[in-house]
Scaffold this active site. Structure first.
Site, PDB file in Angstrom:
ATOM      1  N   SER A 113     102.548  33.423  54.202  1.00 59.45           N
ATOM      2  CA  SER A 113     102.371  34.949  53.739  1.00 59.45           C
ATOM      3  C   SER A 113     102.609  35.456  52.321  1.00 59.45           C
ATOM      4  CB  SER A 113     103.448  35.598  54.619  1.00 59.45           C
ATOM      5  OG  SER A 113     103.368  36.975  54.513  1.00 59.45           O
ATOM      6  N   HIS A 114     103.616  35.989  51.914  1.00 52.72           N
ATOM      7  CA  HIS A 114     103.627  36.467  50.916  1.00 52.72           C
ATOM      8  C   HIS A 114     104.213  35.348  49.751  1.00 52.72           C
ATOM      9  CE1 HIS A 114     107.563  37.058  52.677  1.00 52.72           C
ATOM     10  NE2 HIS A 114     108.197  36.979  51.541  1.00 52.72           N
ATOM     11  N   LYS A 126     102.820  29.234  61.952  1.00 55.26           N
ATOM     12  CA  LYS A 126     103.374  29.795  63.202  1.00 55.26           C
ATOM     13  C   LYS A 126     102.490  30.002  64.380  1.00 55.26           C
ATOM     14  CE  LYS A 126     102.431  34.969  61.902  1.00 55.26           C
ATOM     15  NZ  LYS A 126     103.147  35.923  61.890  1.00 55.26           N
ATOM     16  N   ASP A 277      98.890  41.419  50.740  1.00 61.66           N
ATOM     17  CA  ASP A 277      99.696  40.066  50.502  1.00 61.66           C
ATOM     18  C   ASP A 277      98.843  38.973  50.851  1.00 61.66           C
ATOM     19  OD1 ASP A 277      99.981  40.255  53.393  1.00 61.66           O
ATOM     20  OD2 ASP A 277     101.954  39.181  53.491  1.00 61.66           O
ATOM     21  N   ASP A 279      98.639  36.666  53.584  1.00 63.80           N
ATOM     22  CA  ASP A 279      98.024  36.779  54.837  1.00 63.80           C
ATOM     23  C   ASP A 279      97.387  38.014  55.241  1.00 63.80           C
ATOM     24  OD1 ASP A 279     100.443  37.719  55.053  1.00 63.80           O
ATOM     25  OD2 ASP A 279     100.369  36.669  57.104  1.00 63.80           O
ATOM     26  N   ASP A 281      98.681  40.895  56.038  1.00 66.11           N
ATOM     27  CA  ASP A 281      99.749  41.706  56.971  1.00 66.11           C
ATOM     28  C   ASP A 281     100.452  42.680  56.229  1.00 66.11           C
ATOM     29  OD1 ASP A 281     101.398  39.868  56.194  1.00 66.11           O
ATOM     30  OD2 ASP A 281     102.107  39.391  58.368  1.00 66.11           O
ATOM     31  N   ARG A 282     100.479  42.623  54.792  1.00 68.73           N
ATOM     32  CA  ARG A 282     101.375  43.810  54.268  1.00 68.73           C
ATOM     33  C   ARG A 282     100.534  44.602  53.328  1.00 68.73           C
ATOM     34  NH1 ARG A 282     106.829  41.067  51.671  1.00 68.73           N
ATOM     35  NH2 ARG A 282     107.347  39.865  53.521  1.00 68.73           N
ATOM     36  N   THR A 344     114.956  42.457  61.875  1.00 63.35           N
ATOM     37  CA  THR A 344     113.851  42.235  60.907  1.00 63.35           C
ATOM     38  C   THR A 344     112.915  41.178  61.385  1.00 63.35           C
ATOM     39  OG1 THR A 344     115.226  42.619  58.748  1.00 63.35           O
ATOM     40  CG2 THR A 344     113.189  41.546  58.317  1.00 63.35           C
ATOM     41  N   GLU A 363     108.135  48.096  58.492  1.00 55.73           N
ATOM     42  CA  GLU A 363     109.555  47.406  57.769  1.00 55.73           C
ATOM     43  C   GLU A 363     109.395  47.865  56.353  1.00 55.73           C
ATOM     44  OE1 GLU A 363     110.558  43.538  59.352  1.00 55.73           O
ATOM     45  OE2 GLU A 363     108.552  43.180  59.225  1.00 55.73           O
ATOM     46  N   GLU A 364     110.538  48.044  55.902  1.00 53.71           N
ATOM     47  CA  GLU A 364     110.736  48.283  54.518  1.00 53.71           C
ATOM     48  C   GLU A 364     109.916  47.236  53.528  1.00 53.71           C
ATOM     49  OE1 GLU A 364     112.702  46.125  52.655  1.00 53.71           O
ATOM     50  OE2 GLU A 364     112.600  44.820  54.444  1.00 53.71           O
ATOM     51  N   SER A 365     109.640  46.048  54.077  1.00 55.25           N
ATOM     52  CA  SER A 365     109.175  45.077  53.244  1.00 55.25           C
ATOM     53  C   SER A 365     107.791  45.148  53.343  1.00 55.25           C
ATOM     54  CB  SER A 365     109.446  43.677  53.995  1.00 55.25           C
ATOM     55  OG  SER A 365     109.054  43.662  55.055  1.00 55.25           O
ATOM     56  N   LYS A 376     101.833  43.194  61.823  1.00 54.72           N
ATOM     57  CA  LYS A 376     101.705  44.320  60.832  1.00 54.72           C
ATOM     58  C   LYS A 376     100.297  44.042  60.267  1.00 54.72           C
ATOM     59  CE  LYS A 376     104.738  41.888  57.493  1.00 54.72           C
ATOM     60  NZ  LYS A 376     105.137  40.685  58.094  1.00 54.72           N
TER      61      LYS A 376
HETATM   62  C1  VG1 Z   1     110.474  39.008  54.938  1.00 54.34           C
HETATM   63  C2  VG1 Z   1     110.651  40.427  55.184  1.00 54.34           C
HETATM   64  C3  VG1 Z   1     110.584  40.977  56.763  1.00 54.34           C
HETATM   65  C4  VG1 Z   1     109.084  40.540  57.088  1.00 54.34           C
HETATM   66  C5  VG1 Z   1     108.901  38.714  56.714  1.00 54.34           C
HETATM   67  C6  VG1 Z   1     107.636  38.464  56.935  1.00 54.34           C
HETATM   68  O1  VG1 Z   1     111.678  38.500  55.894  1.00 54.34           O
HETATM   69  O2  VG1 Z   1     111.958  41.006  55.054  1.00 54.34           O
HETATM   70  O3  VG1 Z   1     110.497  42.133  56.830  1.00 54.34           O
HETATM   71  O4  VG1 Z   1     108.871  40.690  58.492  1.00 54.34           O
HETATM   72  O5  VG1 Z   1     109.414  38.791  55.396  1.00 54.34           O
HETATM   73  O6  VG1 Z   1     106.674  38.893  56.268  1.00 54.34           O
HETATM   74  P1  VG1 Z   1     113.129  37.823  55.119  1.00 54.34           P
HETATM   75  O7  VG1 Z   1     113.714  37.340  56.326  1.00 54.34           O
HETATM   76  O8  VG1 Z   1     112.627  37.120  54.022  1.00 54.34           O
HETATM   77  O9  VG1 Z   1     113.682  39.130  54.900  1.00 54.34           O
HETATM   78  V1  VG1 Z   1     105.297  38.127  55.798  1.00 54.34           V
HETATM   79  O10 VG1 Z   1     104.158  39.438  55.254  1.00 54.34           O
HETATM   80  O11 VG1 Z   1     106.065  37.160  54.934  1.00 54.34           O
HETATM   81  O12 VG1 Z   1     104.755  37.389  57.115  1.00 54.34           O
HETATM   82 CO    CO Z   2     102.403  38.503  55.109  1.00 53.88          CO
END
Ligand code: VG1
Ligand code: CO
Length: 543
Positions: A113-114, A126, A277, A279, A281-282, A344, A363-365, A376
Site C-alpha cells: 500500500s502506502h 493480503k 497511494d 495501491d 485505496d487512499r 483502525t 478513516e483519518e488516514s 477504501k
Molecule cells: C494505517 C492507517 C489505517 C489504514 C491502514 C491500511 O494503519 O492508519 O487507517 O487502514 O494503514 O491502509 P496503521 O496500523 O499503520 O495505523 V493502506 O492504504 O496502507 O492499505
Molecule cells: Co493503500
C-alpha cells in the site's frame, strides 16, 4: 506438469497487521517465505480445490514474480480458475470489485500500500474474502496459526503464465483469465456517478491535478478523468506506475505529496487537486488554497452524497474508525442515520456494509469508501468530490466553509513518531495504559481529563470482540487525544498520536490547525510524555 510437495518449516513473524503481511522485500524474497504464507492462507480458508480467486497487486518490485508463484500454488492446490489483472496489476479497490463481480472465493492482493516499494523497500500480501473485503481478524489469526505449524506447500512445476496477454490460458488444470485491470472498475464508477454532468464541468474549463505518485492509479485516473470525463491531457501526473514508485513515498498526505500541495497553494492553482497511494485505496483532496483533512472529507462526502446518482436514496449509516474525528458523527446525527465507530483498518467495516448498517465509511488516514466495494477507494472519493463540485457549482473552499459554519469544526491532526525502537514504544504505551484508571479528573494545560480507556470493539453483526485498539483520552471540553501503535510498518515501531478539538462556531472556524490544537497537543505531551520518552524533538510526519 508435475505438482510438487515441498517440505518446509514454520517461519516466525508471519503475523498479518492492520492490512495484510508487510515486510522488507528481501524478507518476502527469502527461501519459502512467500510460499509458506500463501499456503497458510489457502489452508486456513478451507483450501483452493475447485475455487476461483482474483490475483493482482500494485505493481511494485517483486509483484510480477510473486504473482507467478501464487498462480502456480493455486493450480497445485486444485483451484479451478484465477482472474489476474494484466501484468499482475490491480488496484486494491479494483481487485475488491472483481472478487464481487465474478462471485469468486476471494483474492490475493500483492501490496504494501502506502509503504515505499523497491528491492530495499517493502512488499506485502493480503487475502480478501468472497465479499471483496480484507479477511477479518478471526481469519488472519487462523492464517497466522497455520504459518506456525506448516510442514509443506504445493506448487506446480511450470513456466510463467504470459500475463501481458489479455485472454484465457491454462496453467496445469487451472484456467487463468488475464483481464484489463481498468475496464470493469471504470464501468463501476460510471454506474455510480453523473459522468455527463462532470464532463460538462470539465468542458467549461474546470482545471484539475491528479498526482498518481508513480503508483497503481495512474492508468485508472488517465482512463476515467482524461478519457471518459474530458479533463485536459496531462491532468494526471506521475501517471506511469513504476516498480519503485520512482523513489516517491506513495502516501498521499501533505508531506509526501508535497508537489501537489505546492501547486494547489499557488495563486494560479487548478480548481481541484487529488492524489492516491501505492495501491489506489487512499485519497487526498485539496482545493485552491485549501487542504481538506480526511476526517472532514468523510463528513462532507456523507453530507452531500445524495447529489450522486447511486446514492440519491440516502445513507443507511456512516462508519468511521475510532481515531477519525467526530465530524462524520455530526452529519449522521443531522441525517438521522446510524453512526459506527470501529477499530483502525478496513476489515472492520465489512460486516457493517454487508449487513446494511452503513453506506459510507472513512478513516483519518486518507481512506474513504462506500458499499460499492469492500475496500477504501481513492478514485471513488475523488469522483464523488467532482460530482458534488459539479452539482453545487461552488469551490472546495466554499463547500468547506459552509460545512463548518453549519456543523462546527472538528480541528484534527495526527502526529507520527516513526520507527522507534520497539522497547521504547512498548514502554510509552504500557506506561500510559497502566495509568488510564487514575487519569479522569486530572487537570493539565487548561484541560481536564473526563475519561480514559483502551478502545475495545464489539462487532454488532457477528459478536466478535477486538481489544487493545488504541488508548483514548477524552477531555471535559470535548477534545480528545488517542495514542496507538501502527500495524503496517516494517521497521521498529511507529506510534501515532491523534488530536482533536471541536469548535462549534460561529467564531474560531478559521484558525491554523496546529494552533487550534495547541492546548490538546500540550496536554497530550504532559500525559503521554511521548517526546520525552522517545527522545525525539517532535513528530516525523504531521497530517
Ligand atoms: C494505517 C492507517 C489505517 C489504514 C491502514 C491500511 O494503519 O492508519 O487507517 O487502514 O494503514 O491502509 P496503521 O496500523 O499503520 O495505523 V493502506 O492504504 O496502507 O492499505
Ligand atoms: Co493503500
Amino acid at each position: 506438469m508435475q505438482i510438487l510437495t515441498i517440505p518446509t518449516t514454520p517461519i516466525s513473524g508471519q503475523k498479518p497487521g492492520t492490512s495484510g503481511l508487510r515486510k522488507k522485500t528481501s524478507v518476502f524474497q527469502s527461501r519459502h517465505y512467500l510460499e509458506n504464507f500463501a499456503q497458510s492462507i489457502i489452508d486456513a480458508t478451507g483450501g483452493a480445490e475447485r475455487r476461483t480467486f482474483v490475483v493482482g497487486g500494485d505493481g511494485r518490485y517483486f509483484n510480477d514474480r510473486a504473482a507467478q508463484v501464487i498462480l502456480r500454488m493455486l493450480a497445485a492446490n486444485g483451484a479451478r480458475r484465477a482472474i489476474v489483472g494484466q501484468g499482475a496489476v490491480l488496484s486494491t479497490p479494483a481487485a475488491s470489485h472483481l472478487i464481487r463481480l465474478n462471485g469468486t472465493d476471494g483474492g490475493f492482493i500483492l501490496s504494501a500500500s502506502h509503504n515505499p516499494g523497491g528491492k530495499d523497500a517493502d512488499f506485502g500480501l493480503k487475502f480478501n474474502m468472497p465479499n471483496g473485503g480484507p479477511a477479518p481478524e478471526a481469519v488472519t489469526e487462523a492464517i497466522y496459526a497455520r504459518t506456525q505449524t506448516i510442514t509443506d506447500y504445493r506448487v506446480l512445476e511450470a513456466t510463467d503464465v504470459d500475463l501481458a496477454k489479455i485472454g484465457e490460458q491454462e496453467l496445469g488444470k487451472m484456467q487463468v483469465s488475464v483481464v484489463d485491470p481498468v475496464a470493469d472498475y471504470a464501468a463501476l464508477m460510471e454506474s455510480l456517478f453523473d459522468f455527463p454532468k462532470m464532463r460538462t464541468l470539465f468542458s467549461k474549463g474546470f482545471r484539475m491535478r491528479f498526482d498518481a505518485m508513480c503508483a497503481v492509479t495512474g492508468p485508472y485516473a488517465v482512463e476515467i478523468l482524461e478519457r471518459r470525463l474530458g479533463a485536459a491531457p496531462g491532468t494526471v501526473t506521475h501517471a506511469t506506475p513504476l516498480p519503485d514508485f520512482g523513489g516517491m513515498h506513495p502516501d498521499p498526505n501533505p508531506t509526501w505529496a508535497h508537489e501537489l500541495m505546492a501547486e494547489m497553494m499557488d495563486p494560479g492553482a487548478p480548481d481541484f487537486g487529488a492524489a492516491s497511494d501505492g495501491d489506489g485505496d487512499r485519497n487526498m483532496v485539496v482545493g485552491q488554497g485549501i487542504y481538506v483533512s480526511p476526517s472532514d472529507s468523510l463528513a462532507v462526502l456523507a453530507a452531500n452524497v445524495h447529489l450522486a446518482p447511486a446514492y440519491r436514496g440516502g445513507l443507511k449509516g456512516i462508519a468511521r474508525s475510532m481515531p477519525t474525528s467526530g465530524a462524520a458523527d455530526r452529519v449522521a446525527e443531522a441525517l438521522g442515520v446510524q453512526a459506527h465507530e470501529t477499530p483502525t483498518g478496513w476489515k472492520f467495516f465489512g460486516n457493517l456494509l454487508d449487513d446494511g448498517r452503513a453506506t459510507i465509511c472513512g478513516e483519518e488516514s486518507f481512506g474513504t469508501g462506500s458499499d460499492h466495494v469492500r475496500e477504501k477507494d481513492g478514485l471513488w472519493a475523488v469522483l464523488l468530490w467532482l460530482n458534488i463540485l459539479a452539482e453545487r457549482s461552488e469551490t472546495v473552499q466554499e463547500i468547506m466553509k459552509g460545512h463548518w459554519s453549519h456543523f462546527g469544526r472538528n480541528y484534527y491532526s495526527r502526529h507520527d513518531y516513526e520507527a522507534l525502537p520497539t522497547e521504547v514504544a512498548a514502554t510509552i504505551m504500557d506506561g500510559l495504559r497502566a495509568r488510564l484508571g487514575d487519569l479522569p479528573g486530572t487537570a493539565v494545560a487548561g484541560l481536564t481529563v473526563e475519561g480514559a480507556d483502551d478502545f475495545a470493539y464489539l462487532d454488532p453483526v457477528d459478536g466478535s470482540r477486538s481489544t487493545a485498539q488504541g488508548l483514548r483520552l477524552r477531555f471535559t471540553d470535548g477534545s480528545r487525544c488517542v495514542l496507538r501503535a501502527s500495524g503496517t510498518g516494517t521497521e521498529g515501531a511507529t506510534l501515532r498520536l491523534y488530536l482533536e478539538r471541536f469548535v462549534p462556531g460561529p467564531g474560531g472556524l478559521d484558525q491554523e490547525v496546529q494552533q487550534a490544537l495547541a492546548p490538546v497537543i500540550e496536554a497530550a505531551e504532559a500525559l503521554t510524555a511521548l517526546k520525552k520518552l522517545s527522545g525525539r524533538n517532535g513528530p516525523d510526519v504531521v497530517t
